[in-house]
Motif scaffolding. Sequence first.
Motif, PDB file in Angstrom:
ATOM      1  N   SER A  10     -40.954   4.768  -6.634  1.00 51.86           N
ATOM      2  CA  SER A  10     -40.248   3.502  -6.500  1.00 51.86           C
ATOM      3  C   SER A  10     -41.167   2.441  -5.910  1.00 51.86           C
ATOM      4  O   SER A  10     -42.212   2.749  -5.356  1.00 51.86           O
ATOM      5  N   ALA A  11     -40.731   1.204  -6.034  1.00 54.05           N
ATOM      6  CA  ALA A  11     -41.525   0.095  -5.528  1.00 54.05           C
ATOM      7  C   ALA A  11     -41.279  -0.086  -4.036  1.00 54.05           C
ATOM      8  O   ALA A  11     -40.162   0.046  -3.560  1.00 54.05           O
ATOM      9  N   ALA A  12     -42.314  -0.393  -3.320  1.00 54.00           N
ATOM     10  CA  ALA A  12     -42.209  -0.718  -1.903  1.00 54.00           C
ATOM     11  C   ALA A  12     -42.409  -2.217  -1.777  1.00 54.00           C
ATOM     12  O   ALA A  12     -43.297  -2.786  -2.393  1.00 54.00           O
ATOM     13  N   VAL A  13     -41.588  -2.853  -0.972  1.00 50.81           N
ATOM     14  CA  VAL A  13     -41.699  -4.287  -0.764  1.00 50.81           C
ATOM     15  C   VAL A  13     -42.471  -4.525   0.533  1.00 50.81           C
ATOM     16  O   VAL A  13     -42.072  -4.051   1.594  1.00 50.81           O
ATOM     17  N   LEU A  14     -43.579  -5.236   0.434  1.00 42.54           N
ATOM     18  CA  LEU A  14     -44.351  -5.553   1.628  1.00 42.54           C
ATOM     19  C   LEU A  14     -43.627  -6.643   2.401  1.00 42.54           C
ATOM     20  O   LEU A  14     -43.348  -7.705   1.873  1.00 42.54           O
ATOM     21  N   VAL A  15     -43.308  -6.352   3.643  1.00 41.02           N
ATOM     22  CA  VAL A  15     -42.640  -7.340   4.484  1.00 41.02           C
ATOM     23  C   VAL A  15     -43.622  -7.966   5.470  1.00 41.02           C
ATOM     24  O   VAL A  15     -43.369  -9.051   5.974  1.00 41.02           O
ATOM     25  N   CYS A  16     -44.723  -7.310   5.732  1.00 38.00           N
ATOM     26  CA  CYS A  16     -45.744  -7.836   6.643  1.00 38.00           C
ATOM     27  C   CYS A  16     -47.098  -7.740   5.947  1.00 38.00           C
ATOM     28  O   CYS A  16     -47.660  -6.650   5.826  1.00 38.00           O
ATOM     29  N   LEU A  17     -47.591  -8.877   5.493  1.00 38.14           N
ATOM     30  CA  LEU A  17     -48.886  -8.891   4.810  1.00 38.14           C
ATOM     31  C   LEU A  17     -50.035  -8.675   5.781  1.00 38.14           C
ATOM     32  O   LEU A  17     -51.035  -8.044   5.435  1.00 38.14           O
ATOM     33  N   CYS A  18     -49.914  -9.181   6.993  1.00 39.00           N
ATOM     34  CA  CYS A  18     -50.984  -9.056   7.977  1.00 39.00           C
ATOM     35  C   CYS A  18     -51.301  -7.594   8.305  1.00 39.00           C
ATOM     36  O   CYS A  18     -52.451  -7.228   8.499  1.00 39.00           O
ATOM     37  N   ASN A  19     -50.253  -6.762   8.375  1.00 34.31           N
ATOM     38  CA  ASN A  19     -50.421  -5.358   8.742  1.00 34.31           C
ATOM     39  C   ASN A  19     -50.132  -4.404   7.594  1.00 34.31           C
ATOM     40  O   ASN A  19     -50.128  -3.195   7.792  1.00 34.31           O
ATOM     41  N   ALA A  20     -49.856  -4.938   6.397  1.00 34.46           N
ATOM     42  CA  ALA A  20     -49.536  -4.136   5.204  1.00 34.46           C
ATOM     43  C   ALA A  20     -48.374  -3.181   5.464  1.00 34.46           C
ATOM     44  O   ALA A  20     -48.410  -2.018   5.093  1.00 34.46           O
ATOM     45  N   LEU A  21     -47.326  -3.688   6.126  1.00 35.97           N
ATOM     46  CA  LEU A  21     -46.127  -2.883   6.377  1.00 35.97           C
ATOM     47  C   LEU A  21     -45.120  -3.129   5.270  1.00 35.97           C
ATOM     48  O   LEU A  21     -44.799  -4.272   4.956  1.00 35.97           O
ATOM     49  N   SER A  22     -44.603  -2.060   4.705  1.00 39.74           N
ATOM     50  CA  SER A  22     -43.598  -2.176   3.659  1.00 39.74           C
ATOM     51  C   SER A  22     -42.211  -1.960   4.244  1.00 39.74           C
ATOM     52  O   SER A  22     -42.058  -1.539   5.396  1.00 39.74           O
ATOM     53  N   ASP A  23     -41.205  -2.218   3.430  1.00 37.70           N
ATOM     54  CA  ASP A  23     -39.836  -1.960   3.856  1.00 37.70           C
ATOM     55  C   ASP A  23     -39.640  -0.485   4.158  1.00 37.70           C
ATOM     56  O   ASP A  23     -38.852  -0.133   5.033  1.00 37.70           O
ATOM     57  N   LYS A  24     -40.398   0.375   3.498  1.00 39.08           N
ATOM     58  CA  LYS A  24     -40.291   1.819   3.765  1.00 39.08           C
ATOM     59  C   LYS A  24     -40.810   2.162   5.152  1.00 39.08           C
ATOM     60  O   LYS A  24     -40.252   3.030   5.827  1.00 39.08           O
ATOM     61  N   HIS A  25     -41.858   1.493   5.605  1.00 35.99           N
ATOM     62  CA  HIS A  25     -42.352   1.704   6.969  1.00 35.99           C
ATOM     63  C   HIS A  25     -41.277   1.316   7.978  1.00 35.99           C
ATOM     64  O   HIS A  25     -41.029   2.028   8.951  1.00 35.99           O
ATOM     65  N   VAL A  26     -40.638   0.172   7.724  1.00 34.13           N
ATOM     66  CA  VAL A  26     -39.618  -0.320   8.654  1.00 34.13           C
ATOM     67  C   VAL A  26     -38.419   0.622   8.657  1.00 34.13           C
ATOM     68  O   VAL A  26     -37.899   0.971   9.714  1.00 34.13           O
ATOM     69  N   ARG A  27     -37.982   1.060   7.483  1.00 29.92           N
ATOM     70  CA  ARG A  27     -36.828   1.972   7.404  1.00 29.92           C
ATOM     71  C   ARG A  27     -37.116   3.302   8.093  1.00 29.92           C
ATOM     72  O   ARG A  27     -36.223   3.918   8.652  1.00 29.92           O
ATOM     73  N   ALA A  28     -38.367   3.741   8.057  1.00 30.27           N
ATOM     74  CA  ALA A  28     -38.734   4.994   8.728  1.00 30.27           C
ATOM     75  C   ALA A  28     -38.593   4.860  10.240  1.00 30.27           C
ATOM     76  O   ALA A  28     -38.353   5.855  10.935  1.00 30.27           O
ATOM     77  N   CYS A  29     -38.708   3.647  10.746  1.00 36.07           N
ATOM     78  CA  CYS A  29     -38.575   3.389  12.183  1.00 36.07           C
ATOM     79  C   CYS A  29     -37.153   3.009  12.560  1.00 36.07           C
ATOM     80  O   CYS A  29     -36.843   2.880  13.745  1.00 36.07           O
ATOM     81  N   ALA A  30     -36.296   2.772  11.577  1.00 36.91           N
ATOM     82  CA  ALA A  30     -34.951   2.245  11.828  1.00 36.91           C
ATOM     83  C   ALA A  30     -34.138   3.181  12.702  1.00 36.91           C
ATOM     84  O   ALA A  30     -34.363   4.383  12.753  1.00 36.91           O
ATOM     85  N   GLY A  31     -33.172   2.625  13.337  1.00 38.16           N
ATOM     86  CA  GLY A  31     -32.297   3.311  14.270  1.00 38.16           C
ATOM     87  C   GLY A  31     -31.838   2.266  15.249  1.00 38.16           C
ATOM     88  O   GLY A  31     -31.332   1.231  14.856  1.00 38.16           O
ATOM     89  N   GLN A  32     -32.078   2.495  16.486  1.00 37.46           N
ATOM     90  CA  GLN A  32     -31.740   1.517  17.518  1.00 37.46           C
ATOM     91  C   GLN A  32     -33.012   0.918  18.084  1.00 37.46           C
ATOM     92  O   GLN A  32     -33.171   0.804  19.293  1.00 37.46           O
ATOM     93  N   CYS A  33     -33.933   0.527  17.210  1.00 41.46           N
ATOM     94  CA  CYS A  33     -35.182  -0.036  17.719  1.00 41.46           C
ATOM     95  C   CYS A  33     -35.264  -1.522  17.410  1.00 41.46           C
ATOM     96  O   CYS A  33     -34.529  -2.053  16.600  1.00 41.46           O
ATOM     97  N   SER A  34     -36.196  -2.184  18.064  1.00 40.34           N
ATOM     98  CA  SER A  34     -36.394  -3.614  17.909  1.00 40.34           C
ATOM     99  C   SER A  34     -37.582  -3.875  16.986  1.00 40.34           C
ATOM    100  O   SER A  34     -38.310  -2.954  16.613  1.00 40.34           O
ATOM    101  N   VAL A  35     -37.784  -5.132  16.652  1.00 35.31           N
ATOM    102  CA  VAL A  35     -38.907  -5.513  15.811  1.00 35.31           C
ATOM    103  C   VAL A  35     -40.223  -5.114  16.475  1.00 35.31           C
ATOM    104  O   VAL A  35     -41.101  -4.541  15.826  1.00 35.31           O
TER     105      VAL A  35
END
Length: 84
Positions: A10-35
């Motif tokens: 599947s396609a990953a959407v880059l949400v942070c170009l500076c650090n090459a973070l995709s939406d999948k990276h963010v979802r892997a950290c999801a829960g009760q965490c902050s930005v």
Amino acid sequence: MQFVRKTEGSAAVLVCLCNALSDKHVRACAGQCSVSEVYRQCGCQPQCGKCAGAIRDILREHQQPANAGGAFLEGAAAHPPSEG
């Protein structure tokens, strides 16, 4: 602005170009965490800050809403006085 990077399956959407973070990276950290905790868990730091809103939106998608699934109320509202 979001960029799409093809990954296996599947396609990953880059949400942070500076650090090459995709939406999948963010979802892997999801829960009760902050930005800021997402950056920390991914081993990077915010650079320009333009992605913070998108990361926050993804985190909100994965939060459990209060009383999800029609949970019962506690306290007086759960037990109205009986008429009798």
